[in-house]
Scaffold this motif. Structure first.
Motif, PDB file in Angstrom:
ATOM      1  N   ALA A 177     -42.317 -29.899  27.860  1.00  0.00           N
ATOM      2  CA  ALA A 177     -42.392 -31.257  27.394  1.00  0.00           C
ATOM      3  C   ALA A 177     -42.006 -31.385  25.924  1.00  0.00           C
ATOM      4  N   GLU A 178     -41.834 -30.601  25.121  1.00  0.00           N
ATOM      5  CA  GLU A 178     -41.627 -30.792  23.739  1.00  0.00           C
ATOM      6  C   GLU A 178     -40.089 -30.831  23.558  1.00  0.00           C
ATOM      7  N   THR A 179     -39.261 -30.508  24.500  1.00  0.00           N
ATOM      8  CA  THR A 179     -37.823 -30.214  24.416  1.00  0.00           C
ATOM      9  C   THR A 179     -37.134 -31.751  24.461  1.00  0.00           C
ATOM     10  N   PRO A 180     -36.416 -32.050  23.499  1.00  0.00           N
ATOM     11  CA  PRO A 180     -35.724 -33.497  23.441  1.00  0.00           C
ATOM     12  C   PRO A 180     -34.690 -33.369  24.595  1.00  0.00           C
ATOM     13  N   ILE A 181     -34.578 -34.661  25.360  1.00  0.00           N
ATOM     14  CA  ILE A 181     -33.608 -34.802  26.165  1.00  0.00           C
ATOM     15  C   ILE A 181     -32.787 -36.023  25.873  1.00  0.00           C
ATOM     16  N   ILE A 182     -31.443 -35.866  26.134  1.00  0.00           N
ATOM     17  CA  ILE A 182     -30.468 -36.978  25.924  1.00  0.00           C
ATOM     18  C   ILE A 182     -29.718 -37.318  27.106  1.00  0.00           C
ATOM     19  N   LEU A 183     -29.713 -38.173  27.600  1.00  0.00           N
ATOM     20  CA  LEU A 183     -28.837 -38.625  28.833  1.00  0.00           C
ATOM     21  C   LEU A 183     -27.427 -39.101  28.514  1.00  0.00           C
ATOM     22  N   TRP A 184     -26.426 -38.982  29.287  1.00  0.00           N
ATOM     23  CA  TRP A 184     -25.028 -39.200  28.820  1.00  0.00           C
ATOM     24  C   TRP A 184     -24.492 -39.589  30.174  1.00  0.00           C
ATOM     25  N   GLY A 185     -23.559 -40.823  30.348  1.00  0.00           N
ATOM     26  CA  GLY A 185     -22.726 -41.063  31.535  1.00  0.00           C
ATOM     27  C   GLY A 185     -21.732 -41.756  31.222  1.00  0.00           C
ATOM     28  N   LEU A 186     -20.658 -41.689  32.050  1.00  0.00           N
ATOM     29  CA  LEU A 186     -19.361 -42.339  31.883  1.00  0.00           C
ATOM     30  C   LEU A 186     -19.138 -43.320  33.241  1.00  0.00           C
ATOM     31  N   SER A 187     -18.768 -44.624  32.909  1.00  0.00           N
ATOM     32  CA  SER A 187     -18.441 -45.306  33.848  1.00  0.00           C
ATOM     33  C   SER A 187     -19.745 -45.552  34.881  1.00  0.00           C
ATOM     34  N   MET A 188     -19.684 -45.110  36.295  1.00  0.00           N
ATOM     35  CA  MET A 188     -21.029 -45.383  37.180  1.00  0.00           C
ATOM     36  C   MET A 188     -21.891 -44.474  36.702  1.00  0.00           C
ATOM     37  N   GLY A 189     -21.627 -43.200  36.076  1.00  0.00           N
ATOM     38  CA  GLY A 189     -22.519 -42.485  35.371  1.00  0.00           C
ATOM     39  C   GLY A 189     -23.262 -43.080  34.214  1.00  0.00           C
ATOM     40  N   ALA A 190     -22.386 -43.779  33.569  1.00  0.00           N
ATOM     41  CA  ALA A 190     -23.026 -44.905  32.396  1.00  0.00           C
ATOM     42  C   ALA A 190     -24.219 -46.001  32.985  1.00  0.00           C
ATOM     43  N   ALA A 191     -23.753 -46.314  34.089  1.00  0.00           N
ATOM     44  CA  ALA A 191     -24.558 -47.569  34.802  1.00  0.00           C
ATOM     45  C   ALA A 191     -25.859 -46.521  35.154  1.00  0.00           C
ATOM     46  N   THR A 192     -25.709 -45.338  35.774  1.00  0.00           N
ATOM     47  CA  THR A 192     -26.684 -44.673  36.248  1.00  0.00           C
ATOM     48  C   THR A 192     -27.761 -44.305  35.273  1.00  0.00           C
ATOM     49  N   ILE A 208     -30.072 -42.199  25.203  1.00  0.00           N
ATOM     50  CA  ILE A 208     -29.087 -42.395  26.177  1.00  0.00           C
ATOM     51  C   ILE A 208     -27.753 -42.896  25.673  1.00  0.00           C
ATOM     52  N   ILE A 209     -26.565 -42.347  26.036  1.00  0.00           N
ATOM     53  CA  ILE A 209     -25.295 -42.678  25.626  1.00  0.00           C
ATOM     54  C   ILE A 209     -24.688 -42.984  26.736  1.00  0.00           C
ATOM     55  N   ALA A 210     -24.184 -44.279  26.752  1.00  0.00           N
ATOM     56  CA  ALA A 210     -23.426 -44.801  28.122  1.00  0.00           C
ATOM     57  C   ALA A 210     -21.982 -45.203  27.473  1.00  0.00           C
ATOM     58  N   ASP A 211     -21.072 -44.695  28.191  1.00  0.00           N
ATOM     59  CA  ASP A 211     -19.619 -44.789  28.044  1.00  0.00           C
ATOM     60  C   ASP A 211     -18.932 -45.683  29.128  1.00  0.00           C
ATOM     61  N   SER A 212     -18.650 -47.067  29.044  1.00  0.00           N
ATOM     62  CA  SER A 212     -17.930 -47.883  29.911  1.00  0.00           C
ATOM     63  C   SER A 212     -18.766 -48.347  31.083  1.00  0.00           C
ATOM     64  N   PRO A 213     -19.848 -48.608  30.922  1.00  0.00           N
ATOM     65  CA  PRO A 213     -20.835 -48.888  32.082  1.00  0.00           C
ATOM     66  C   PRO A 213     -20.551 -50.292  32.318  1.00  0.00           C
ATOM     67  N   PHE A 214     -20.957 -50.690  33.860  1.00  0.00           N
ATOM     68  CA  PHE A 214     -20.697 -51.901  34.344  1.00  0.00           C
ATOM     69  C   PHE A 214     -22.335 -52.387  34.354  1.00  0.00           C
ATOM     70  N   SER A 215     -22.396 -53.816  34.258  1.00  0.00           N
ATOM     71  CA  SER A 215     -23.662 -54.625  34.013  1.00  0.00           C
ATOM     72  C   SER A 215     -24.504 -54.551  35.445  1.00  0.00           C
ATOM     73  N   ALA A 216     -23.889 -54.416  36.412  1.00  0.00           N
ATOM     74  CA  ALA A 216     -24.832 -54.490  37.674  1.00  0.00           C
ATOM     75  C   ALA A 216     -23.727 -54.214  38.770  1.00  0.00           C
ATOM     76  N   PRO A 217     -24.379 -53.314  39.964  1.00  0.00           N
ATOM     77  CA  PRO A 217     -23.249 -52.611  40.995  1.00  0.00           C
ATOM     78  C   PRO A 217     -22.947 -54.228  41.449  1.00  0.00           C
ATOM     79  N   ALA A 218     -23.401 -55.163  41.750  1.00  0.00           N
ATOM     80  CA  ALA A 218     -22.975 -56.395  42.246  1.00  0.00           C
ATOM     81  C   ALA A 218     -21.718 -57.043  41.566  1.00  0.00           C
ATOM     82  N   ASP A 219     -21.823 -56.996  40.181  1.00  0.00           N
ATOM     83  CA  ASP A 219     -20.927 -57.387  39.374  1.00  0.00           C
ATOM     84  C   ASP A 219     -19.378 -56.639  39.533  1.00  0.00           C
ATOM     85  N   ILE A 220     -19.518 -55.383  39.402  1.00  0.00           N
ATOM     86  CA  ILE A 220     -18.475 -54.593  39.386  1.00  0.00           C
ATOM     87  C   ILE A 220     -17.638 -54.907  40.867  1.00  0.00           C
TER      88      ILE A 220
END
Length: 327
Positions: A177-192, A208-220
């Motif tokens: 539980a002391e190990t730092p975690i950072i989340l990355w995603g690109l496109s749908m992964g960024a939205a995820t 969290i690092i998000a590259d090229s996310p969409f704002s909402a599934p419905a929007d895209i």
């Protein structure tokens, strides 16, 4: 009697047509493609990607050559999810310090999520190289319904966000539980990863690092309908119904836009100003939802090409963010 039969026939025909169109929409938008070996994937051939093919290929080959451990977890709906765990190499710029106390700290773990109908080698090549340089552990996952992960339906981040939480829990159980975690995603992964940000993430998820996310599934979905010259107001209801009937999910259940209004996790968003698939304006809007969001806009970058277009800016911004959240 004839009028009654005509009405029933008409209603039946409409119902059949509705189901047929909804099924077709599901097959096009959400049905998982035939599984491929990552070596069978072709680089994108759109004009924006061609100048970057050499760099993309070099980055992908670099990741492919690094030894990894195969890891699997079980999703909330009992799918087997697959990932590749890469152990930190010694000598990273953040993993060693003249401060003896810093040296004893747990090595951070980064979890990388790829985009729609893509693969982790293509979408994770830039971020994974940066993380490897830092001397941190990282996991690149096959999103549900992709690669070696099970599933038949792609849900544009809606069920994938729960998979993200499952991967976080796996890392916490494995590394502590002391190990730092950072989340990355690109496109749908960024939205995820953005949509996962308002779930009950443990405190050791530092950023969290998000590259090229969409704002909402419905929007895209509506944006793609317009790109295909279909009126969104006419076609979207069939897409939404297809998701519900054949994919067993609600296309409007959650969104990055909703999640970032409730997030407690520092977030860095990259987006190219010449993105012709996910509008740059979506990230502009997302960046205004929380003071925890840092936004880096990359001029002339196409979709998912921020790193390829401005590698130094991307590198410096990501490292600065990672250093800050790991303090």
């Amino acid at each position: 009697m004839k009028i009654g039969k005509t009405i029933l026939f008409t209603m039946g025909a409409l119902a059949t047509a509705t189901l047929s169109i909804s099924r077709y929409a599901y097959n096009i938008a959400f049905k998982a493609p035939k599984r491929k070996d990552f070596r069978d994937y072709k680089l994108p051939t759109e004009e924006q990607y061609i100048p970057h093919h050499t760099t993309m290929k070099r980055c992908m080959d670099r990741l492919i050559e690094i030894p990894y451990e195969e890891v699997t977890i079980t999703s909330f709906d009992n799918l087997n999810l697959f990932g590749r765990f890469y152990t930190a190499a010694p000598g990273g710029t953040l993993s060693h310090s003249s401060d003896n106390t810093a040296q004893t700290k747990p090595v951070p773990v980064h979890i990388l999520f790829h985009g729609y109908k893509s693969n982790p080698y293509m979408d994770g090549c830039g971020g994974s190289g940066l993380v490897a340089e830092l001397g941190h552990h990282f996991i690149v996952v096959d999103q549900r319904s992709h690669g070696q992960s099970e599933g038949n339906t792609i849900t544009f981040g809606i069920k994938e966000r729960q998979d993200c939480l499952a991967w976080v829990n796996y890392c916490e159980e494995r590394f502590g539980a002391e190990t730092p975690i950072i989340l990355w995603g690109l496109s749908m992964g960024a939205a995820t990863v953005l949509m996962a940000s308002d779930l009950e993430l443990p405190a050791n998820v530092k950023g969290i690092i998000a590259d090229s996310p969409f704002s909402a599934p419905a929007d895209i979905i509506k944006k793609v309908c317009k790109d295909m010259h279909y009126p969104p107001t006419l076609l979207y209801p069939f897409v939404k119904l297809g998701a519900k009937l054949y994919g067993n999910f609600n296309l409007e259940e959650c969104s990055a836009y909703q999640a970032l209004q409730n997030t407690k996790t520092p977030t860095l968003i990259f987006h190219g100003e010449d993105d012709r698939f996910v509008p740059h304006e979506m990230s502009v809007a997302l960046s205004k939802l929380s003071p925890l969001v840092t936004f880096v806009s990359i001029p002339e970058a196409g979709h998912g090409l921020c790193y390829m277009t401005e590698a130094q800016t991307y590198h410096d911004s990501a490292v600065k963010f990672i250093e800050a959240v790991l303090q």
